[in-house]
Design a protein around this motif. Structure first.
Motif, PDB file in Angstrom:
ATOM      1  N   ALA A  91      58.471  13.411  19.726  1.00 25.20           N
ATOM      2  CA  ALA A  91      58.111  12.017  19.489  1.00 25.20           C
ATOM      3  C   ALA A  91      56.900  12.002  18.559  1.00 25.20           C
ATOM      4  O   ALA A  91      55.972  12.791  18.727  1.00 25.20           O
ATOM      5  CB  ALA A  91      57.786  11.317  20.803  1.00 25.20           C
ATOM      6  N   TYR A  93      54.281   9.103  16.682  1.00 24.89           N
ATOM      7  CA  TYR A  93      53.876   7.702  16.595  1.00 24.89           C
ATOM      8  C   TYR A  93      52.717   7.561  15.610  1.00 24.89           C
ATOM      9  O   TYR A  93      51.799   8.373  15.611  1.00 24.89           O
ATOM     10  CB  TYR A  93      53.436   7.174  17.964  1.00 24.89           C
ATOM     11  N   ASN A 104      59.416   5.540  17.670  1.00 23.90           N
ATOM     12  CA  ASN A 104      59.385   6.981  17.497  1.00 23.90           C
ATOM     13  C   ASN A 104      59.816   7.326  16.067  1.00 23.90           C
ATOM     14  O   ASN A 104      60.936   7.025  15.659  1.00 23.90           O
ATOM     15  CB  ASN A 104      60.301   7.663  18.513  1.00 23.90           C
TER      16      ASN A 104
END
Length: 132
Positions: A91, A93, A104
């Protein structure tokens, strides 16, 4: 403060605000220089890890393993670092544009350099904290 800080920074900070010094060598650092603007730059990133394969809960152990997280002022990356698993998904961000971490960006084209940079930071941290 907008710099990445660690939970272990709070005890030296609170002791310093109370006029006490930390006995020995603390794991964290006082945030007072950041709070009072005596310094403008701090550490480049903060790190954490979790290994669900060691969990007492069957649901967490299934198809899971060790993950590393690296957070800078702008980015947060979470990825698998476990040779026992085929799943290496992660992930990513952008904390400036998405502070709530709703989008994501891990598979978004054009961010491979960002992911590589963050993974390198995490790998350096991991090597420096490994028990030898």
């Amino acid at each position: 403060v907008s710099e990445p800080v660690k939970l272990v920074d709070f005890l030296p900070t609170l002791l310093g605000m109370s006029g006490f010094s930390f006995p020995g060598d603390p794991a964290g650092h006082s945030l007072l220089p950041l709070i009072t603007s005596e310094i403008s730059h701090w550490r480049p990133a903060c790190f954490s890890e979790i290994d669900h394969s060691m969990s007492m809960y069957d649901e967490l152990r299934a198809d899971s393993g060790r993950r590393l997280m690296v957070r800078t002022r702008e980015w947060k990356l979470i990825y698998f670092k476990d040779c026992r698993l085929r799943n290496t998904d992660g992930a990513l961000y952008n904390l400036r544009n998405d502070p709530g971490e709703h989008h994501n960006l891990y598979h978004k084209p054009g961010l491979k350099k960002v992911i590589g940079y963050l993974e390198n930071l995490a790998e350096e941290w991991d090597r420096s904290t490994s028990v030898r």
